[in-house]
Scaffold this active site. Structure first.
Site, PDB file in Angstrom:
ATOM      1  N   LYS A   1       6.903 -25.284  29.411  1.00  0.00           N
ATOM      2  CA  LYS A   1       6.396 -24.477  28.293  1.00  0.00           C
ATOM      3  C   LYS A   1       7.534 -23.745  27.185  1.00  0.00           C
ATOM      4  CE  LYS A   1       1.934 -23.444  28.922  1.00  0.00           C
ATOM      5  NZ  LYS A   1       0.733 -23.358  27.908  1.00  0.00           N
TER       6      LYS A   1
ATOM      7  N   SER B   1       4.593 -30.711  35.347  1.00  0.00           N
ATOM      8  CA  SER B   1       4.682 -29.818  34.135  1.00  0.00           C
ATOM      9  C   SER B   1       5.454 -28.566  34.709  1.00  0.00           C
ATOM     10  CB  SER B   1       3.196 -29.252  33.776  1.00  0.00           C
ATOM     11  OG  SER B   1       2.442 -28.832  34.803  1.00  0.00           O
TER      12      SER B   1
END
Length: 368
Positions: free
Chosen positions: A63, A347
């Site tokens: 992110k 992720s």
């Protein structure tokens, strides 16, 4: 026609985030490691899997890429007023980290069921936390209210071209690190990671093929045989929990669909509980993604145990869904054989310590 990002946008994002974002490693999950870890039954049939380890980012998650790409383009005035976002954890840390790096205030609206490890990490980065209910719509509405009241600049978690372009840099890195990759698997929730990765993979591959065509002397061979020798474009699939399968329903029906919070919050993968894809993300996904498949909660737990015992990586459930798909859903993926090269995006690695203890105990019992 949807306003889709370009390869130039992605290349610019790569340069922009270079001062803060890590070029993360691509870690091979070998069959020997699977056997040594007690998963011999998977080793014989598993494809060639490479894990794109975004837990190596400073915040432990991909992110940071999108958040910094967005905030770094704000004016001095906007930075002076501060930024705001809504997030269940990892995007919150990305915004907080980026805002601190650029000397701006960050306000984060988070659900009250956020894992403590993510809440603590966000606070440690200096962000102001506002807690609301568990629904993704709750935090979005509260963030928009505070944006109006205090003049903050919104940094959306996924539905934004700059966010998509930042996340897309992962796709560029995968192609550079594994040029002959056949298939790329990405988690999907709001769609920022999947839409960005797929766009980068397809556009960069097209550019590579065009360059190969231009450099090849087609006069010395038939056009057909020359084109057959060109590097193929990898396929890109999104992976999500079957109990939170709004993205798959949207993709299959070609109609953007929203699921209620009481459904999406059932999954262990707290980062994949968003109730709907973003509209911009959906536009990119329809254009560049080849398919979306779902995995069960048990498969997610199995993938987590495998990662903890067969590798040195520390995954979170949202990142483990791609390995679950690679290991347990061969029949739903295109032409997967033991020689197929799969890049599975891990992720993030912000794993709750209590959950890690449970998983390690389960793995030990399974080996006993």
């Amino acid at each position: 026609m949807a306003n889709l990002i370009t390869l130039s946008d992605i290349l610019a994002a790569r340069d922009r985030i270079a001062p803060v974002a890590v070029r993360t490693p691509l870690v091979r999950l070998t069959r020997a490691r699977l056997r040594m870890a007690g998963f011999a039954h998977l080793a014989d049939t598993t494809p060639d899997i490479y894990l794109k380890d975004e837990s190596a980012q400073p915040i432990g998650s991909f992110k940071l890429r999108g958040a910094y790409n967005k905030i770094a383009q704000l004016s001095d005035y906007q930075l002076s007023r501060g930024v705001i976002t809504y997030s269940s954890g990892n995007h919150a840390q990305g915004v907080a980290y980026s805002a601190r790096a650029l000397n701006s205030k960050a306000v984060i609206v988070m659900p009250n069921n956020t894992p403590p490890v993510k809440l603590a990490a966000t606070k440690a980065l200096g962000a102001e936390i506002v807690l609301v209910g568990p629904a993704s719509t709750d935090r979005k509405l509260k963030a928009e209210e505070l944006e109006r009241d205090f003049g903050y600049t919104m940094v959306p978690p996924y539905d934004d071209e700059d966010i998509i372009a930042g996340q897309a840099t992962i796709g560029l890195e995968i192609l550079e690190q594994l040029p002959n990759v056949d298939l790329v698997l990405s988690p999907v929730s709001g769609g920022g990671l999947l839409s960005g990765t797929a766009t980068a993979i397809k556009l960069a591959s097209e550019a590579r093929i065009q360059s190969q065509k231009e450099n090849r002397d087609l006069r010395e061979t038939s056009a057909t045989s020359a084109l057959e020798a060109l590097s193929p474009t990898p396929q890109v699939f999104g992976i999500e929990p079957e109990v939170s399968a709004d993205a798959k329903q949207s993709f299959d029906s070609k109609t953007l669909t929203e699921w209620p919070a009481e459904k999406t919050t059932r999954t262990l993968a707290d980062g994949l509980r968003t109730q709907s894809l973003g509209q911009r993300n959906f536009d990119h996904i329809l254009e560049f993604v080849d398919g979306i498949i779902t995995v069960t909660e048990d498969e997610i737990r199995q993938a987590l145990r495998i990662l903890l015992t067969a590798t040195t990586l520390v995954p979170e459930p949202s990142g483990a869904v791609t390995l679950a798909a690679a290991l347990f859903h061969h029949h739903e993926l295109p032409k997967v054989t033991p020689s197929t090269k799969i890049a599975a995006i891990l992720s993030g690695g912000n794993l709750d310590p209590n959950l890690r203890t449970q998983l390690e105990s389960e793995a030990a019992l399974a080996r006993a």
